[in-house]
Design an enzyme around this catalytic site. Structure first.
Site, PDB file in Angstrom:
ATOM      1  N   GLY A  21      58.643  57.647  65.269  1.00 38.34           N
ATOM      2  CA  GLY A  21      59.635  56.804  65.940  1.00 38.34           C
ATOM      3  C   GLY A  21      59.300  56.709  67.406  1.00 38.34           C
ATOM      4  O   GLY A  21      58.529  57.524  67.915  1.00 38.34           O
TER       5      GLY A  21
ATOM      6  N   CYS B 191      54.800  62.925  63.222  1.00 40.26           N
ATOM      7  CA  CYS B 191      54.889  62.544  64.635  1.00 40.26           C
ATOM      8  C   CYS B 191      56.293  62.821  65.185  1.00 40.26           C
ATOM      9  O   CYS B 191      56.674  63.973  65.323  1.00 40.26           O
ATOM     10  CB  CYS B 191      54.455  61.086  64.799  1.00 40.26           C
ATOM     11  SG  CYS B 191      54.023  60.684  66.482  1.00 40.26           S
ATOM     12  N   TYR B 192      57.103  61.790  65.444  1.00 44.58           N
ATOM     13  CA  TYR B 192      58.446  62.062  65.960  1.00 44.58           C
ATOM     14  C   TYR B 192      59.211  62.972  65.012  1.00 44.58           C
ATOM     15  O   TYR B 192      59.964  63.855  65.445  1.00 44.58           O
ATOM     16  CB  TYR B 192      59.215  60.736  66.152  1.00 44.58           C
ATOM     17  CG  TYR B 192      60.596  60.953  66.732  1.00 44.58           C
ATOM     18  CD1 TYR B 192      60.788  61.040  68.099  1.00 44.58           C
ATOM     19  CD2 TYR B 192      61.702  61.119  65.897  1.00 44.58           C
ATOM     20  CE1 TYR B 192      62.044  61.281  68.627  1.00 44.58           C
ATOM     21  CE2 TYR B 192      62.962  61.363  66.406  1.00 44.58           C
ATOM     22  CZ  TYR B 192      63.131  61.435  67.774  1.00 44.58           C
ATOM     23  OH  TYR B 192      64.364  61.673  68.299  1.00 44.58           O
TER      24      TYR B 192
ATOM     25  N   HIS C 269      49.283  60.256  62.015  1.00 41.83           N
ATOM     26  CA  HIS C 269      49.914  59.375  61.024  1.00 41.83           C
ATOM     27  C   HIS C 269      49.081  59.339  59.733  1.00 41.83           C
ATOM     28  O   HIS C 269      48.092  58.619  59.656  1.00 41.83           O
ATOM     29  CB  HIS C 269      50.055  57.957  61.593  1.00 41.83           C
ATOM     30  CG  HIS C 269      51.119  57.885  62.630  1.00 41.83           C
ATOM     31  ND1 HIS C 269      52.441  57.661  62.313  1.00 41.83           N
ATOM     32  CD2 HIS C 269      51.082  58.057  63.969  1.00 41.83           C
ATOM     33  CE1 HIS C 269      53.165  57.694  63.404  1.00 41.83           C
ATOM     34  NE2 HIS C 269      52.366  57.926  64.436  1.00 41.83           N
TER      35      HIS C 269
ATOM     36  N   GLU D 276      49.858  57.958  57.039  1.00 47.10           N
ATOM     37  CA  GLU D 276      50.146  56.758  56.237  1.00 47.10           C
ATOM     38  C   GLU D 276      49.245  55.578  56.580  1.00 47.10           C
ATOM     39  O   GLU D 276      49.149  54.634  55.795  1.00 47.10           O
ATOM     40  CB  GLU D 276      51.628  56.359  56.398  1.00 47.10           C
ATOM     41  CG  GLU D 276      52.055  55.867  57.790  1.00 47.10           C
ATOM     42  CD  GLU D 276      52.390  56.984  58.781  1.00 47.10           C
ATOM     43  OE1 GLU D 276      51.893  58.114  58.607  1.00 47.10           O
ATOM     44  OE2 GLU D 276      53.124  56.721  59.753  1.00 47.10           O
TER      45      GLU D 276
ATOM     46  N   SER E 129      60.367  30.026  40.208  1.00 48.56           N
ATOM     47  CA  SER E 129      59.740  29.140  41.184  1.00 48.56           C
ATOM     48  C   SER E 129      58.246  29.026  40.901  1.00 48.56           C
ATOM     49  O   SER E 129      57.564  28.200  41.482  1.00 48.56           O
ATOM     50  CB  SER E 129      59.946  29.703  42.591  1.00 48.56           C
ATOM     51  OG  SER E 129      59.190  30.887  42.715  1.00 48.56           O
ATOM     52  N   GLY E 130      57.746  29.908  40.033  1.00 49.61           N
ATOM     53  CA  GLY E 130      56.296  29.930  39.812  1.00 49.61           C
ATOM     54  C   GLY E 130      55.664  31.053  40.605  1.00 49.61           C
ATOM     55  O   GLY E 130      54.551  31.470  40.319  1.00 49.61           O
ATOM     56  N   GLY E 131      56.381  31.560  41.613  1.00 45.22           N
ATOM     57  CA  GLY E 131      55.867  32.684  42.393  1.00 45.22           C
ATOM     58  C   GLY E 131      55.913  33.959  41.545  1.00 45.22           C
ATOM     59  O   GLY E 131      56.611  34.019  40.530  1.00 45.22           O
ATOM     60  N   VAL E 132      55.164  34.971  41.997  1.00 42.35           N
ATOM     61  CA  VAL E 132      55.054  36.196  41.211  1.00 42.35           C
ATOM     62  C   VAL E 132      56.410  36.880  41.040  1.00 42.35           C
ATOM     63  O   VAL E 132      56.781  37.298  39.940  1.00 42.35           O
ATOM     64  CB  VAL E 132      54.064  37.175  41.898  1.00 42.35           C
ATOM     65  CG1 VAL E 132      53.987  38.477  41.133  1.00 42.35           C
ATOM     66  CG2 VAL E 132      52.704  36.545  42.020  1.00 42.35           C
ATOM     67  N   ASP E 133      57.189  36.960  42.145  1.00 45.36           N
ATOM     68  CA  ASP E 133      58.416  37.757  42.071  1.00 45.36           C
ATOM     69  C   ASP E 133      59.412  37.180  41.066  1.00 45.36           C
ATOM     70  O   ASP E 133      59.906  37.900  40.201  1.00 45.36           O
ATOM     71  CB  ASP E 133      59.087  37.849  43.456  1.00 45.36           C
ATOM     72  CG  ASP E 133      58.160  38.460  44.482  1.00 45.36           C
ATOM     73  OD1 ASP E 133      57.175  39.101  44.063  1.00 45.36           O
ATOM     74  OD2 ASP E 133      58.405  38.291  45.686  1.00 45.36           O
ATOM     75  N   SER E 134      59.692  35.865  41.188  1.00 43.12           N
ATOM     76  CA  SER E 134      60.701  35.333  40.272  1.00 43.12           C
ATOM     77  C   SER E 134      60.178  35.350  38.842  1.00 43.12           C
ATOM     78  O   SER E 134      60.926  35.597  37.899  1.00 43.12           O
ATOM     79  CB  SER E 134      61.165  33.940  40.693  1.00 43.12           C
ATOM     80  OG  SER E 134      60.151  32.985  40.494  1.00 43.12           O
ATOM     81  N   SER E 135      58.876  35.145  38.659  1.00 42.79           N
ATOM     82  CA  SER E 135      58.321  35.155  37.301  1.00 42.79           C
ATOM     83  C   SER E 135      58.472  36.532  36.655  1.00 42.79           C
ATOM     84  O   SER E 135      58.898  36.653  35.512  1.00 42.79           O
ATOM     85  CB  SER E 135      56.832  34.790  37.315  1.00 42.79           C
ATOM     86  OG  SER E 135      56.668  33.491  37.823  1.00 42.79           O
TER      87      SER E 135
ATOM     88  N   LYS F 162      55.498  44.832  46.442  1.00 38.93           N
ATOM     89  CA  LYS F 162      54.791  43.708  45.821  1.00 38.93           C
ATOM     90  C   LYS F 162      53.703  44.167  44.828  1.00 38.93           C
ATOM     91  O   LYS F 162      53.575  43.605  43.745  1.00 38.93           O
ATOM     92  CB  LYS F 162      54.153  42.865  46.932  1.00 38.93           C
ATOM     93  CG  LYS F 162      53.586  41.556  46.468  1.00 38.93           C
ATOM     94  CD  LYS F 162      54.641  40.492  46.526  1.00 38.93           C
ATOM     95  CE  LYS F 162      54.141  39.143  46.130  1.00 38.93           C
ATOM     96  NZ  LYS F 162      55.188  38.135  46.297  1.00 38.93           N
TER      97      LYS F 162
END
Ligand code: XMP
Length: 519
Positions: free
Chosen positions: A54, A81-82, A166, A168, A220-226, A366
């Protein structure tokens, strides 16, 4: 209750990365603001805590502190870190500004054997002003760097650890391993958060939520909604009615591709709605990007409302909200972030549409959505394809969106994608191979005309810009160094094959200062 880790965010730019790295080890974790209500976190029954970095200094007035319930839980802790400095302060050690700030790569050397960091030298990424001068009683220095004599500290009995660097970020090559050792070996979490287990758990949650109710969804054809829709279909079958709205702003071949994939690969019948004329007429005369987004969002809702009536009432609506949306909206509630673009326009429903939301991807990143998509049977090319914005080609057709201009843009975009595909540069990333090619590549039609000459004749036509970027997270991006020969071939094909275009330019701006999309 599944095994999990709670990450408390002290305002780090990298908090989401910590969560992603841990999920990559097949361990479930959730990210919370450091001052979130204790109950919310304890309800998860985590097996350990990670405290993020942070920007504050631990002794600054109002600096975030470790909440009491964390230390009272007796669970293992890793401060980054913080987070390490806050832990040191809370347990009576001493933190002070270091004489030299340490930003960038550093060499870490282990001092004592420990369960997190393997013996030897490690390349790590530092970013700090303050440092631990005196670890709390019971802690030992486990590793150090030139500017951080207490680079890693730990109380192995209590299972409390702190790292100044870090782990990550990918500039710490062994960082994922360190995090993995903490969550699996120290906290004892079993690494069973896999696409298959996510699938099984989601199906049972959706069934519990929906019961015998009727559910509506828009693809919508996008990955998420599919993926969201396919998960719901897997859970409740014919109780789901899924609508695919063809808004006329999709890419070449996309409508057919989406409908046939759902039908043939997944056995889901999509109710296709041809609303091209409605969207085009709503966009007439509009050139301002945010206004385009607003009009598209509103038209989508109107179309969806009328289709919902046709399909008979439903109590539930599926939304493809994913975890970064949830985390970012938590964060946006706390700070006044300048709104650059309204990304999530298609989904805002009017107040009088009374649906309960089914959001099966709410806790997934994602990459996890994609992996679940594969586990559900989506073809690999579909789940790993490049992102496409909700407002579609409207935000790539600068100036007014007309049918004629959309046709030119669609043709130019198809050429670009075909050439990149042929060169093996279109598919972004696969879990095994790491990043390859472009993360996003598309054509943009500019409302600018320039003079050209074709077959001895003067032309005065519009310009296509090619945008191709490399990025890991779409928050920052660099322009792709595409081979000159390939660019030459793309430009040549576009001016020869696309009506109304006589010039092609290549966008060589990074994000920031530009954004990926032009609008
Ligand atoms: P920018 O242009 O903000 O884009 O650098 C970052 C990522 O977001 C996508 N994008 C959108 N996605 N609705 C969406 O669903 C939108 O209005 C929108 N605008 C940008 C963009 O394609 C890129 O992947």
């Amino acid at each position: 209750m599944k095994d999990s880790i709670a990450i408390l965010d002290f305002g780090s730019q990298y908090a989401q990365l910590i969560a992603r790295r841990i999920r990559e080890s097949h361990v479930y974790c959730e990210l919370f603001p450091w001052d979130a209500p204790a109950k919310k976190i304890l309800d998860l029954q985590p097996k350990g805590f990670i405290l993020s970095g942070g920007p504050a200094s631990v002794y600054a007035p109002n600096a975030p502190q470790i909440p009491d319930y964390v230390l009272e839980s007796g669970l293992p802790l890793l401060g980054i870190c913080y987070g390490m400095q806050a832990l040191t302060k809370a347990l009576g050690g001493r933190v002070a500004p270091s004489e030299e700030c340490e930003y960038g790569p550093a060499k870490l050397e282990t001092v004592l054997p420990n369960p997190i960091i393997e013996k030897g030298w490690h390349k790590v990424w530092m970013s700090h002003g303050d440092r631990v001068e005196e670890p709390p009683v019971g802690f030992e220095v486990l590793a150090r760097s030139d500017n951080s004599p207490a680079g890693v500290i730990g109380d192995t009995e209590k299972k409390y650890f702190g790292v100044q660097f870090h782990p990550e970020v990918h500039h710490t090559p062994d960082g994922s391993k360190f995090l993995q050792r903490f969550v699996i070996d120290v906290c004892g979490v079993s690494p069973d958060w896999t696409p298959e287990s996510i699938l099984v758990e989601s199906v049972s949650q959706i069934r519990d939520q929906v019961g015998g109710g009727k559910v509506l969804a828009a693809v919508s054809g996008g990955v998420d909604s599919s993926v969201a829709v396919a998960l719901v279909h897997r859970s409740i079958g014919d109780q789901l009615a899924a609508v695919f709205v063809d808004n006329g702003l999709l890419r070449q071949g996309e409508v057919h591709q989406v409908i046939s994939t759902f039908n043939q690969e997944l056995g889901i019948e999509l109710v296709a709605v041809d609303s091209q004329a409605e969207f085009l007429s709503a966009l007439t005369g509009i050139t301002e990007p945010e206004e385009k987004r607003r009009v598209i969002g509103e038209t989508f809702i109107r179309v969806f409302e009328s289709k919902a009536v046709d399909l008979g009432g439903a109590e539930f609506l599926v939304q493809g909200t994913i975890y970064p949306d949830v985390v970012e909206s938590q964060a946006a509630d706390r700070s006044k972030v300048d709104r650059i673009k309204t990304h999530h326009n298609v989904g805002g429903l009017p107040e009088d549409m009374k649906f309960d939301l089914v959001e099966p991807l709410r806790y997934l990143f994602k990459d996890e959505v994609r992996a679940v998509g594969e586990a559900l049977g989506f073809p690999r090319e579909m789940v790993w394809r490049q992102p496409f914005p909700g407002p579609g080609l409207a935000v790539r057709c600068l100036g007014e969106v007309t049918e004629e201009r959309l046709t030119s843009l669609r043709a130019a975009d198809a050429i670009l994608r075909a050439e990149l595909e042929e060169a093996g540069l279109l598919i972004i990333k696969s879990r095994e191979d790491g990043i390859q090619g472009t993360a996003q590549a598309f054509a943009v039609l500019l409302p600018v005309r320039s003079v050209g000459v074709m077959g001895d004749q003067r032309t005065y036509q519009e310009v296509v810009a090619i945008r191709a970027v490399t990025t890991e997270d779409f928050m920052t991006a660099d322009w792709a160094r595409l081979p000159h020969e390939l660019l030459a071939c793309i430009a040549n094909r576009i001016v020869n094959e696309v009506q109304g275009v006589n010039r092609v330019v290549y966008d060589i701006t990074s994000k920031p200062p530009a954004t990926i999309e032009w609008e």
